[in-house]
Design an enzyme around this catalytic site. Structure first.
Site, PDB file in Angstrom:
ATOM      1  N   ALA A   1       0.725  -1.458  -0.490  1.00  0.00           N
ATOM      2  CA  ALA A   1       0.230   0.094  -0.114  1.00  0.00           C
ATOM      3  C   ALA A   1       0.763   1.492   0.210  1.00  0.00           C
ATOM      4  O   ALA A   1       0.215   2.222   0.386  1.00  0.00           O
ATOM      5  CB  ALA A   1      -0.325   0.126   1.249  1.00  0.00           C
ATOM      6  N   SER A   2       2.116   0.718  -0.456  1.00  0.00           N
ATOM      7  CA  SER A   2       3.154   2.860  -0.303  1.00  0.00           C
ATOM      8  C   SER A   2       2.929   3.226  -1.193  1.00  0.00           C
ATOM      9  O   SER A   2       3.592   4.187  -1.486  1.00  0.00           O
ATOM     10  CB  SER A   2       4.354   1.708  -0.085  1.00  0.00           C
ATOM     11  OG  SER A   2       4.846   1.130  -0.556  1.00  0.00           O
TER      12      SER A   2
ATOM     13  N   ASP B   1       8.551  -8.473   4.662  1.00  0.00           N
ATOM     14  CA  ASP B   1       7.991  -8.786   3.512  1.00  0.00           C
ATOM     15  C   ASP B   1       7.099 -10.384   3.126  1.00  0.00           C
ATOM     16  O   ASP B   1       6.933 -11.643   3.907  1.00  0.00           O
ATOM     17  CB  ASP B   1       9.736  -9.988   2.829  1.00  0.00           C
ATOM     18  CG  ASP B   1       9.690 -10.520   1.675  1.00  0.00           C
ATOM     19  OD1 ASP B   1       8.756 -10.696   0.694  1.00  0.00           O
ATOM     20  OD2 ASP B   1      10.831 -10.979   1.747  1.00  0.00           O
TER      21      ASP B   1
ATOM     22  N   ASN C   1      -2.192  -7.152  -2.227  1.00  0.00           N
ATOM     23  CA  ASN C   1      -2.056  -6.621  -3.375  1.00  0.00           C
ATOM     24  C   ASN C   1      -0.934  -6.449  -4.050  1.00  0.00           C
ATOM     25  O   ASN C   1      -0.267  -6.649  -5.295  1.00  0.00           O
ATOM     26  CB  ASN C   1      -2.560  -5.079  -3.406  1.00  0.00           C
ATOM     27  CG  ASN C   1      -1.815  -4.053  -4.307  1.00  0.00           C
ATOM     28  OD1 ASN C   1      -2.307  -4.193  -5.755  1.00  0.00           O
ATOM     29  ND2 ASN C   1      -0.801  -3.465  -4.147  1.00  0.00           N
TER      30      ASN C   1
ATOM     31  N   SER D   1      -3.913 -10.211 -12.611  1.00  0.00           N
ATOM     32  CA  SER D   1      -3.867  -9.730 -13.714  1.00  0.00           C
ATOM     33  C   SER D   1      -4.080  -9.936 -14.728  1.00  0.00           C
ATOM     34  O   SER D   1      -4.611 -11.264 -14.981  1.00  0.00           O
ATOM     35  CB  SER D   1      -1.791  -9.215 -14.191  1.00  0.00           C
ATOM     36  OG  SER D   1      -2.161  -9.413 -14.989  1.00  0.00           O
TER      37      SER D   1
ATOM     38  N   TYR E   1       5.744 -14.070 -14.244  1.00  0.00           N
ATOM     39  CA  TYR E   1       4.842 -13.439 -13.170  1.00  0.00           C
ATOM     40  C   TYR E   1       2.826 -14.141 -13.655  1.00  0.00           C
ATOM     41  O   TYR E   1       2.564 -14.118 -13.072  1.00  0.00           O
ATOM     42  CB  TYR E   1       5.489 -11.927 -13.924  1.00  0.00           C
ATOM     43  CG  TYR E   1       3.832 -11.255 -13.712  1.00  0.00           C
ATOM     44  CD1 TYR E   1       4.104 -10.767 -12.158  1.00  0.00           C
ATOM     45  CD2 TYR E   1       2.764 -10.421 -13.899  1.00  0.00           C
ATOM     46  CE1 TYR E   1       2.738  -9.710 -11.965  1.00  0.00           C
ATOM     47  CE2 TYR E   1       2.491  -9.745 -14.351  1.00  0.00           C
ATOM     48  CZ  TYR E   1       1.583  -9.243 -13.056  1.00  0.00           C
ATOM     49  OH  TYR E   1       1.079  -8.344 -12.530  1.00  0.00           O
TER      50      TYR E   1
ATOM     51  N   ALA F   1       2.493 -16.995 -14.546  1.00  0.00           N
ATOM     52  CA  ALA F   1       2.110 -18.474 -14.156  1.00  0.00           C
ATOM     53  C   ALA F   1       2.047 -17.825 -12.422  1.00  0.00           C
ATOM     54  O   ALA F   1       1.251 -18.936 -12.032  1.00  0.00           O
ATOM     55  CB  ALA F   1       3.048 -19.003 -14.032  1.00  0.00           C
ATOM     56  N   ALA F   2       2.354 -16.938 -11.323  1.00  0.00           N
ATOM     57  CA  ALA F   2       2.308 -16.370 -10.610  1.00  0.00           C
ATOM     58  C   ALA F   2       0.686 -15.982 -10.417  1.00  0.00           C
ATOM     59  O   ALA F   2      -0.055 -16.710  -9.733  1.00  0.00           O
ATOM     60  CB  ALA F   2       3.364 -15.742 -10.162  1.00  0.00           C
TER      61      ALA F   2
ATOM     62  N   ILE G   1      -2.332   0.254 -16.107  1.00  0.00           N
ATOM     63  CA  ILE G   1      -2.208   0.414 -15.218  1.00  0.00           C
ATOM     64  C   ILE G   1      -1.149   1.574 -14.389  1.00  0.00           C
ATOM     65  O   ILE G   1       0.359   0.484 -15.032  1.00  0.00           O
ATOM     66  CB  ILE G   1      -2.701   0.370 -13.576  1.00  0.00           C
ATOM     67  CG1 ILE G   1      -3.789  -0.745 -13.494  1.00  0.00           C
ATOM     68  CG2 ILE G   1      -3.462   1.441 -12.320  1.00  0.00           C
ATOM     69  CD1 ILE G   1      -5.291  -0.548 -14.297  1.00  0.00           C
TER      70      ILE G   1
HETATM   71  P1  NAP Z   1       3.745  -0.863  -7.718  1.00  0.00           P
HETATM   72  O1  NAP Z   1       3.823   0.193  -7.691  1.00  0.00           O
HETATM   73  O2  NAP Z   1       5.213  -1.844  -8.119  1.00  0.00           O
HETATM   74  O3  NAP Z   1       4.049  -0.973  -6.026  1.00  0.00           O
HETATM   75  C1  NAP Z   1       4.014  -2.387  -5.570  1.00  0.00           C
HETATM   76  C2  NAP Z   1       3.683  -2.056  -4.060  1.00  0.00           C
HETATM   77  O4  NAP Z   1       3.748  -3.719  -2.874  1.00  0.00           O
HETATM   78  C3  NAP Z   1       4.616  -1.770  -2.674  1.00  0.00           C
HETATM   79  O5  NAP Z   1       3.429  -0.812  -2.138  1.00  0.00           O
HETATM   80  C4  NAP Z   1       5.658  -2.360  -2.845  1.00  0.00           C
HETATM   81  O6  NAP Z   1       5.849  -1.671  -1.446  1.00  0.00           O
HETATM   82  C5  NAP Z   1       4.810  -3.493  -2.633  1.00  0.00           C
HETATM   83  N1  NAP Z   1       5.639  -4.890  -1.960  1.00  0.00           N
HETATM   84  C6  NAP Z   1       6.676  -5.671  -3.348  1.00  0.00           C
HETATM   85  N2  NAP Z   1       7.474  -6.593  -3.027  1.00  0.00           N
HETATM   86  C7  NAP Z   1       6.952  -6.704  -2.189  1.00  0.00           C
HETATM   87  C8  NAP Z   1       7.022  -7.508  -0.485  1.00  0.00           C
HETATM   88  N3  NAP Z   1       7.814  -8.813  -0.842  1.00  0.00           N
HETATM   89  N4  NAP Z   1       6.753  -6.944  -0.045  1.00  0.00           N
HETATM   90  C9  NAP Z   1       5.797  -6.019   0.817  1.00  0.00           C
HETATM   91  N5  NAP Z   1       5.314  -5.979   0.034  1.00  0.00           N
HETATM   92  C10 NAP Z   1       5.892  -5.996  -1.175  1.00  0.00           C
HETATM   93  O7  NAP Z   1       3.082  -1.956  -7.873  1.00  0.00           O
HETATM   94  P2  NAP Z   1       1.176  -1.279  -9.134  1.00  0.00           P
HETATM   95  O8  NAP Z   1       1.454  -1.381 -10.045  1.00  0.00           O
HETATM   96  O9  NAP Z   1       0.629  -0.909  -8.501  1.00  0.00           O
HETATM   97  O10 NAP Z   1       0.863  -3.038  -8.983  1.00  0.00           O
HETATM   98  C11 NAP Z   1       0.342  -3.733  -7.581  1.00  0.00           C
HETATM   99  C12 NAP Z   1      -0.338  -5.077  -7.998  1.00  0.00           C
HETATM  100  O11 NAP Z   1      -0.966  -4.712  -9.187  1.00  0.00           O
HETATM  101  C13 NAP Z   1      -0.110  -6.095  -7.697  1.00  0.00           C
HETATM  102  O12 NAP Z   1       0.067  -7.112  -8.234  1.00  0.00           O
HETATM  103  C14 NAP Z   1       0.732  -5.899  -9.147  1.00  0.00           C
HETATM  104  O13 NAP Z   1       1.470  -7.237  -9.747  1.00  0.00           O
HETATM  105  C15 NAP Z   1      -1.264  -5.800  -9.711  1.00  0.00           C
HETATM  106  N6  NAP Z   1      -0.866  -5.597 -11.079  1.00  0.00           N
HETATM  107  C16 NAP Z   1      -0.744  -4.463 -11.944  1.00  0.00           C
HETATM  108  C17 NAP Z   1      -0.708  -3.833 -12.977  1.00  0.00           C
HETATM  109  C18 NAP Z   1       0.017  -2.826 -13.660  1.00  0.00           C
HETATM  110  O14 NAP Z   1      -0.378  -2.404 -14.758  1.00  0.00           O
HETATM  111  N7  NAP Z   1       0.293  -1.650 -12.870  1.00  0.00           N
HETATM  112  C19 NAP Z   1      -0.995  -4.539 -14.211  1.00  0.00           C
HETATM  113  C20 NAP Z   1      -1.603  -5.714 -13.237  1.00  0.00           C
HETATM  114  C21 NAP Z   1      -1.777  -5.918 -11.696  1.00  0.00           C
HETATM  115  P3  NAP Z   1       7.442  -1.108  -0.743  1.00  0.00           P
HETATM  116  O15 NAP Z   1       7.131  -0.020  -0.403  1.00  0.00           O
HETATM  117  O16 NAP Z   1       7.713  -1.781  -0.169  1.00  0.00           O
HETATM  118  O17 NAP Z   1       8.643  -1.701  -2.509  1.00  0.00           O
END
Ligand code: NAP
Length: 248
Positions: free
Chosen positions: A14-15, A63, A90, A142, A155, A157-158, A188
């Site tokens: 959520a950061s 983590d 998320n 996703s 990704y 697969a996960a 996004i």
């Molecule tokens: P992002 O901007 O990279 O943010 C990722 C978030 O996850 C950050 O808050 C990060 O926290 C946290 N995080 C990463 N690894 C972690 C870990 N090991 N333990 C705890 N926190 C962790 O990504 P986003 O685009 O917002 O994506 C959010 C979700 O949507 C993800 O699951 C992604 O796969 C999915 N998604 C995104 C898109 C897209 O187009 N953006 C599309 C489909 C799905 P820190 O501040 O600690 O780094």
């Protein structure tokens, strides 16, 4: 409207990006929101936005690939607020590479965070939610889980694994009033997608029927629906929120 009044919801990752938009939106609609990232310092902006919305937050760090993070986070929420009504799993990462170059480490890291991390949190919330006989669990998947994406075999697969996890959990937990669903975003605009090569970004954007990339708020609206009483008869489903990207 305070559709989530008195709900206690935990959002991982959520950061920034999608998770931050979800957490702030839930707060604006009346929820108390526990927010988790790898470092507490990263959560300051999110907690300030939640406070500005007049809601309570609980910042947590860890983590998500470690089971102890999930156990400690859920315990902290239950200790602070007496229970937990919602989980939004998320947090996620990418480690892109073409198959021939993809290392076992890149594969494992992505599975450990995106799939196993969600499993750890699902398991951790199950007991308190079963006790309450209510709860809403949302995994952020996703669109590429369904359509594939070159360079993202790990990704995809996960994220596809989350579909089976959600369906099975929905069947196991439904009799206790707990719903489990996946919301699958399309393209996004966040840090995650800005890391992609420009050509890959353009190729994805061209496929979006609505003609624009999504925002975190586009995803937050769908999450809020599933966390609210209006979404309480939906379980075991994968909801695409992709602006029509998957249509072809
Ligand atoms: P992002 O901007 O990279 O943010 C990722 C978030 O996850 C950050 O808050 C990060 O926290 C946290 N995080 C990463 N690894 C972690 C870990 N090991 N333990 C705890 N926190 C962790 O990504 P986003 O685009 O917002 O994506 C959010 C979700 O949507 C993800 O699951 C992604 O796969 C999915 N998604 C995104 C898109 C897209 O187009 N953006 C599309 C489909 C799905 P820190 O501040 O600690 O780094």
């Amino acid at each position: 409207m305070q559709t989530l009044k008195n709900k206690r919801i935990l959002v991982t990752g959520a950061s920034r990006g999608i998770g931050q938009a979800i957490a702030v939106d839930l707060a604006k609609h009346g929820a108390k929101v526990a927010v988790l990232a790898t470092r507490l310092a990263n959560l300051e902006q999110t907690c300030a936005a939640i406070a500005a919305a007049g809601a309570e937050s609980l910042p947590l760090e860890g983590d998500i690939s470690q089971a102890s993070t999930a156990v400690n986070a859920v315990k902290a929420v239950v200790d602070a607020w007496g229970g937990i009504d919602g989980l939004v799993a998320n947090a996620g990462i990418t480690k892109d590479n073409l198959l021939l170059r993809m290392t076992e480490e890149q594969f494992d890291q992505v599975i450990d965070v995106n799939l196993k991390g969600s499993f750890h949190f699902l398991k951790a919330v199950t007991k308190p939610m079963m006790k309450q006989r209510a709860g809403s669990i949302v995994f952020i998947g996703s669109v590429v889980a369904a359509i594939g994406n070159p360079g993202q075999a790990n990704y995809c697969a996960a994220k596809a694994g989350l579909h089976g996890l959600a369906r099975s959990a929905a069947m196991e937990l439904g009799s206790r009033g707990i719903t489990v669903n996946v919301i699958s975003p399309g393209f996004i605009a966040t840090d995650m997608t800005s890391d992609l090569p420009e050509a890959a970004q353009d190729a994805m954007k061209k496929k979006i029927a609505l003609g624009r990339p999504g925002s975190g708020q586009d995803i937050a609206g769908a999450v809020r629906f599933l966390q609210s009483p209006d979404g309480s008869y939906i379980t075991g489903q994968v909801m695409l929120v992709d602006g029509g990207l998957s249509l072809g």
